[in-house]
Design a protein around this motif. Structure first.
Motif, short mmCIF file in Angstrom:
data_model
loop_
_atom_site.label_atom_id
_atom_site.label_comp_id
_atom_site.label_asym_id
_atom_site.label_seq_id
_atom_site.Cartn_x
_atom_site.Cartn_y
_atom_site.Cartn_z
N UNK A 105 0.86 -1.18 0.00
CA UNK A 105 0.00 0.00 0.00
C UNK A 105 0.90 1.23 0.00
N UNK A 106 1.03 1.85 -1.18
CA UNK A 106 2.02 2.91 -1.37
C UNK A 106 1.84 4.11 -0.48
N UNK A 107 0.60 4.44 -0.13
CA UNK A 107 0.35 5.64 0.67
C UNK A 107 0.51 5.38 2.16
N UNK A 108 0.69 4.12 2.56
CA UNK A 108 0.91 3.78 3.96
C UNK A 108 2.40 3.67 4.24
N UNK A 109 2.76 3.84 5.50
CA UNK A 109 4.16 3.70 5.89
C UNK A 109 4.57 2.23 5.82
N UNK A 177 17.99 -2.34 5.46
CA UNK A 177 17.13 -2.21 4.27
C UNK A 177 15.75 -1.65 4.62
N UNK A 178 15.21 -2.04 5.78
CA UNK A 178 13.86 -1.61 6.14
C UNK A 178 13.77 -0.92 7.49
N UNK A 185 6.77 6.34 3.58
CA UNK A 185 5.67 5.78 2.79
C UNK A 185 6.23 4.75 1.81
N UNK A 186 5.47 3.70 1.59
CA UNK A 186 5.97 2.57 0.82
C UNK A 186 6.27 2.94 -0.63
N UNK A 187 5.60 3.96 -1.16
CA UNK A 187 5.84 4.31 -2.56
C UNK A 187 7.24 4.90 -2.76
N UNK A 188 7.90 5.31 -1.68
CA UNK A 188 9.25 5.87 -1.79
C UNK A 188 10.33 4.80 -1.81
#
Length: 282
Positions: A105-109, A177-178, A185-188
């Motif tokens: 979910x790109x808009x979520x962290x 890495x994470x 946000x996941x999209x980044x």
């Protein structure tokens, strides 16, 4: 609240296969995508499915995960027949998955994406969750969940803190890495880190069986090597894995057994190095 398996040691052994697939079949109009497929995955075992594009690998995974309904055959897990179970029921039974085409979910962290994987171990934040499967009572469970979100309460806050700790621990499995990017946000994220986030989300609930659909797709050699190391770590902890993968270095490097599919059928099965020499596979 359910407790997660100890990620620092081996999972407890149990008798019989974790997954039993018998005579599974699925067609799409005139295309027979899966044809009389049978195999087992034992507790703590890593089994890979390989084969050319269109051979039925991902369709088989989708049938096991409840994303598709089989035309024939049965899927048993932990001694329980899944039958026509949907993806929610399959996840509740202890099977987690990633997808062939990455789905974060790109808009979520990053942390929020991983926390979504903890839905099956929530009790205070998901009250009356067992009645959510009953259509006429679903509204009551939803109302209760909204009420907890708005009002909270000490038990719910305590569970939320526990979930946050579990998310942190899961992200730490991927190190730099994470872990430093839990609030991003996941999209980044890079493509490889999105795939890692998917694996972290799948592992968050401590599944008995992990379904990985081409996790190394699109990764460069260094990223693939890191993924292989991570899968070896999960295997060392006793995690049962069903892996669909094209990259043979990953398959050979982690698998106990390999199934080879072509035209919807299993044409070979066995040790990875032996299967690679099978005339039908060659």
């Amino acid at each position: 609240m359910h407790t997660l398996p100890n990620r620092t040691g081996k999972r407890p052994a149990c008798d019989g296969p974790a997954l039993r697939v018998r005579h599974l079949a699925k067609s799409f109009q005139a295309l027979q995508a899966v044809d009389d497929v049978c195999f087992d995955v034992r507790p703590g075992e890593v089994v890979s499915i390989i084969g050319p594009n269109g051979s039925g690998k991902s369709t088989t995974v989708n049938l096991i995960a409840g994303a598709l309904r089989p035309d024939a055959g049965e899927v048993w897990f932990g001694g329980r027949r899944l039958g026509d179970a949907d993806p929610v029921a399959v996840a509740e039974a202890g099977i987690a998955r990633t997808f062939q085409n990455g789905r974060v979910f790109g808009s979520l962290s990053v942390a929020d994406n991983v926390e979504l994987g903890l839905h099956r171990v929530c009790s205070r934040l998901r009250p009356w969750r067992r009645i959510a499967r009953v259509p006429v009572l679903r509204w009551a469970q939803l109302a209760a969940e909204v009420g907890v979100a708005l009002v909270g309460g000490r038990p719910a806050r305590r569970e939320a803190r526990e979930l946050a700790k579990r998310v942190d621990a899961e992200l730490e499995e991927f190190g730099e890495r994470l872990a430093p990017r839990l609030a991003d946000q996941a999209f980044t994220l890079s493509y490889a880190n999105r795939r890692r986030t998917e694996i972290a989300r799948a592992m968050a609930s401590g599944p008995s069986l992990l379904l990985l659909d081409e996790p190394a797709a699109g990764m460069n050699p260094a990223e693939t090597a890191e993924l292989l190391d991570h899968l070896r770590g999960l295997k060392a902890q006793g995690q049962a894995i069903l892996l669909v993968e094209h990259k043979m270095e990953v398959v050979v490097g982690v698998s106990d057994r390999v199934l080879v599919m072509d035209n919807g059928r299993i044409i070979a099965e066995g040790d990875p190095l032996v299967v690679r020499q099978d005339p039908l596979v060659v």
